[in-house]
Design a protein around this motif. Structure first.
Motif, mmCIF file in Angstrom:
data_model
loop_
_atom_site.group_PDB
_atom_site.id
_atom_site.type_symbol
_atom_site.label_atom_id
_atom_site.label_comp_id
_atom_site.label_asym_id
_atom_site.label_seq_id
_atom_site.Cartn_x
_atom_site.Cartn_y
_atom_site.Cartn_z
ATOM 1 N N SER A 170 0.559 -1.104 -0.046
ATOM 2 C CA SER A 170 0.245 0.248 -0.286
ATOM 3 C C SER A 170 0.883 1.051 -0.171
ATOM 4 N N PRO A 171 1.948 1.898 -1.124
ATOM 5 C CA PRO A 171 2.503 2.795 -1.554
ATOM 6 C C PRO A 171 1.850 3.772 -1.024
ATOM 7 N N SER A 172 2.783 4.993 0.105
ATOM 8 C CA SER A 172 1.654 5.882 -0.333
ATOM 9 C C SER A 172 2.154 7.339 -1.520
ATOM 10 N N GLY A 173 1.741 8.287 -1.999
ATOM 11 C CA GLY A 173 2.137 9.347 -2.757
ATOM 12 C C GLY A 173 0.958 7.992 -4.124
ATOM 13 N N THR A 174 1.003 9.557 -4.712
ATOM 14 C CA THR A 174 0.170 9.065 -6.096
ATOM 15 C C THR A 174 1.098 8.025 -7.262
ATOM 16 N N PHE A 224 6.957 6.486 -13.409
ATOM 17 C CA PHE A 224 6.874 6.847 -12.356
ATOM 18 C C PHE A 224 7.841 5.778 -11.077
ATOM 19 N N LEU A 225 8.005 6.107 -9.863
ATOM 20 C CA LEU A 225 9.305 5.517 -8.846
ATOM 21 C C LEU A 225 8.954 5.574 -8.019
ATOM 22 N N GLY A 284 17.817 -0.345 -5.794
ATOM 23 C CA GLY A 284 16.626 -1.153 -5.256
ATOM 24 C C GLY A 284 15.007 -0.140 -5.664
ATOM 25 N N SER A 285 14.884 0.520 -6.176
ATOM 26 C CA SER A 285 14.047 1.031 -6.723
ATOM 27 C C SER A 285 13.306 0.183 -7.980
ATOM 28 N N ILE A 286 11.774 0.913 -8.093
ATOM 29 C CA ILE A 286 11.313 0.307 -9.146
ATOM 30 C C ILE A 286 10.775 1.185 -10.087
ATOM 31 N N VAL A 287 11.692 1.409 -11.152
ATOM 32 C CA VAL A 287 11.092 2.545 -12.107
ATOM 33 C C VAL A 287 9.891 1.765 -13.310
ATOM 34 N N ILE A 288 8.347 2.579 -13.361
ATOM 35 C CA ILE A 288 7.098 2.137 -13.908
ATOM 36 C C ILE A 288 6.894 2.868 -15.497
ATOM 37 N N TYR A 289 7.558 2.544 -16.915
ATOM 38 C CA TYR A 289 7.012 3.519 -17.584
ATOM 39 C C TYR A 289 6.066 2.938 -18.542
ATOM 40 N N GLY A 290 5.526 3.995 -18.914
ATOM 41 C CA GLY A 290 4.019 3.633 -20.060
ATOM 42 C C GLY A 290 2.914 2.749 -19.641
ATOM 43 N N GLY A 291 2.399 2.722 -20.290
ATOM 44 C CA GLY A 291 1.659 1.290 -21.028
ATOM 45 C C GLY A 291 -0.176 1.738 -21.422
ATOM 46 N N TYR A 292 -0.565 1.234 -21.400
ATOM 47 C CA TYR A 292 -1.845 1.287 -22.528
ATOM 48 C C TYR A 292 -3.099 0.929 -21.478
ATOM 49 N N SER A 293 -4.179 1.844 -22.143
ATOM 50 C CA SER A 293 -5.741 1.644 -21.000
ATOM 51 C C SER A 293 -6.584 2.598 -22.261
ATOM 52 N N ALA A 297 6.957 4.074 -1.269
ATOM 53 C CA ALA A 297 5.987 5.693 -1.759
ATOM 54 C C ALA A 297 6.472 5.284 -3.596
ATOM 55 N N TRP A 298 5.677 5.992 -4.035
ATOM 56 C CA TRP A 298 5.191 6.497 -5.734
ATOM 57 C C TRP A 298 6.032 7.942 -5.792
ATOM 58 N N THR A 299 6.923 8.082 -6.514
ATOM 59 C CA THR A 299 7.193 9.816 -6.758
ATOM 60 C C THR A 299 6.634 9.448 -8.262
ATOM 61 N N ARG A 300 5.935 10.396 -9.033
ATOM 62 C CA ARG A 300 6.665 10.981 -10.600
ATOM 63 C C ARG A 300 7.523 11.750 -10.721
ATOM 64 N N ILE A 301 8.519 11.355 -11.692
ATOM 65 C CA ILE A 301 9.304 11.739 -11.425
ATOM 66 C C ILE A 301 9.371 12.000 -13.570
#
Length: 551
Positions: free
Chosen positions: A191-195, A238-239, A211-220, A251-255
């Motif tokens: 249940s990460p904090s942040g958006t 996002f990081l 050890g952080s995770i980078v999330i990029y792109g996607g489709y919806s 915690a979520w952080t938009r980069i």
């Protein structure tokens, strides 16, 4: 031996007859389903005339069965939806909604715009979420004569507080996060904090040295208006990182990285590159119109450096001999004719090579590949050119544009396998293999080239006759003779497998005479516990198919 061989042929003949009958029944079922879909669409057009909610006190609903009766989660009410009624000649289906007040002993008909299509035997459940909801799943629609049936698999929700129907589409996107412990083999929901990212599919993940995770792109997909959805190709990043001093907390952080960012796309592939970088290859950019969707496939390469939070375009340096020719070209004497050629109008344009290969099955596969123009054109000759005469006009080797390719990095080399692209209505799935040295970044190497002749694409056809002709063309020889013998034996047996049709006998007479046989056959083929009503319908369909085939 002769008798045994004849019995085996008869056995094969029975199997062939059953297979043909199954095909005919399947074809008729598809046609009946199309007719029912048209009838359902007609009723939905009538329902679309409703533009506002109307609640009308009324007498009790008309007789019906297979409706749903649910208890309101917040009020002393019962909710009745759908159902069917048969008057001996005609089957009626409903999508009416009624409420029954337990305290007042009174019924109210509630007309709500855009309801589910008429149905019976559906599943319904009422829940208190969102001010109260009634969920409807599946059910059955029948033709007025009760001979044809259509089975739904859709999902609807009635928002009781606002009195609005909503169809829940087949796709549901998520943005939840889970971890898997390799020591305990257990999943844990975070249940990460942040958006964080909005719900989506097709995004890609990579890990940073910290050890952080980078999330990029996607489709919806998003609803733009009733029954119209539009796809969105996300290009945000996002990081997800552990919170300092709080074990197990994230915690979520938009980069917003700098540099040469990839264009919006989906279906791209990623892999971990040397120096803790993440590389991205290819993908597809969908150009969506009102009634069409066309994809622009890509084969470009990008690198993301998490230490500098920056994107870099992957540029190939080219072979060393090519670079030497470039340097010698620059050192040429000014004013010479050779220099005029080098500095002439514009460099040669890249060449797009299109290959069309026809496989043995008749499938036409189009392979497109962009080849760089020879870099030595217009440069002065040199001694090095004599040492490598073949390099002067060698086109650049690179993977063709594609999406959903497989990537892996080993010993500093990127390996790319397969993927797909679209050629008109066809999907071409690839099996080629390429390699790129990520330290040198000089050129791709084709380890296994694409073989278009291995492609198979089967077009759908509604003609059973066409299928039979194709089978006959591909077969031949002894098999055809065996088929003829089997058909002759079936005719000679005079109904050993199925009751024969008498001369000039109509179907209305044939069915009662042979119904018990077909019912027994249908019951043997039906699933355990099948309803007698369904078995009877299947028996009648099989009898009709055999009757028409014998006519």
């Amino acid at each position: 031996m002769g008798k045994k061989g004849k019995k085996e042929k008869k056995g094969r003949g029975a199997e062939k007859t059953a297979a043909k009958m199954e095909k005919k029944v399947s074809k008729r079922s598809r046609k009946e389903e199309e007719d029912l879909e048209a009838l359902i669409a007609h009723f939905q057009t009538l329902d679309a005339r409703r533009t506002q909610v109307v609640e009308t006190p009324c007498s009790p609903p008309s007789p019906r069965l297979n409706a749903s009766l649910s208890a309101h989660p917040e009020k002393d009410e019962l909710i009745l939806f759908g159902g069917e009624y048969f008057n001996g000649q005609k089957t009626l289906l409903y999508n009416e909604l009624y409420t029954y007040s337990i305290r007042k002993d009174a019924w109210t008909k509630v007309d709500i715009p855009n309801p589910p299509p008429r149905r019976c035997a559906h599943q319904a459940v009422a829940v208190p979420q969102g001010g109260g909801q009634l969920w409807i799943f599946g059910g059955e629609f029948a033709s007025p004569d009760g001979e044809q049936f259509y089975h739904y698999r859709d999902l609807w929700v009635l928002h009781l507080a606002t009195k609005t129907w909503e169809q829940v589409r087949d796709y549901i996107y998520y943005n939840d996060v889970y971890t898997f412990d390799l020591d305990t083999s257990t999943w844990t929901k975070l249940s990460p904090s942040g958006t964080g990212p909005t719900p989506r599919s097709g995004c890609q993940m990579s890990v940073t040295p910290q050890g952080s995770i980078v999330i990029y792109g996607g489709y919806s997909k998003q609803r733009v208006r009733k029954d119209v959805d539009r796809g969105t190709q996300h290009g945000d990043m996002f990081l997800l990182k552990p919170e300092e001093g709080r074990e197990g907390r994230w915690a979520w952080t938009r980069i917003n990285p700098s540099g040469a960012k990839p264009t919006p796309r989906s279906g791209f592939s990623v892999a971990a590159a040397p120096n803790h970088q993440t590389l991205l290859f290819g993908g597809v950019c969908d150009e969506e119109e009102e009634e069409s969707l066309q994809g622009d496939f890509l084969n470009d390469l990008y690198f993301y450096d998490p230490a500098r939070n920056r994107w870099f375009a992957g540029q190939l340096k080219g072979p060393k001999a090519e670079k030497r020719r470039r340097r010698r070209g620059k050192r040429a004497e000014p004013g010479t004719a050779d220099k005029q050629e080098v500095e002439g109008p514009g460099a040669p344009e890249p060449l797009e090579v299109v290959r069309e290969v026809v496989s043995e099955a008749g499938t036409v596969v189009t392979i497109k590949q962009v080849l760089a123009a020879p870099s030595s054109a217009g440069r002065p000759a040199s001694d090095d050119d004599e040492d490598s005469p073949d390099e002067a006009g060698v086109p650049t080797v690179e993977p063709s544009p594609r999406s959903n390719a497989m990537l892996a990095v080993k010993h500093g080399r990127l390996y790319l396998y397969g993927g797909m692209f679209e050629a008109g209505d066809r999907q071409v799935t690839l099996s080629d293999l390429y390699c790129l040295d990520l330290h040198k970044m000089d050129a791709w190497t084709a380890l296994v080239e694409a073989d278009p002749e291995n492609q198979e694409w089967l077009e759908e056809t509604d003609s059973e006759e066409d299928s039979d002709e194709v089978e006959g063309a591909e077969g031949g020889g002894e098999d055809d003779e065996d088929d003829e013998d089997e058909e002759e034996e079936e005719d000679d047996d005079g109904g050993e497998h199925h009751p024969s049709v008498m001369p000039s006998e109509p179907f209305v007479d044939y069915l009662p005479r042979t119904e018990q046989y077909w019912v027994k056959l249908a019951r043997e083929a039906a699933a355990p516990g099948a309803q007698e009503k369904r078995v009877l319908r299947s028996a009648q369909a099989m009898a009709k198919a055999f009757f028409e085939a014998s006519a």
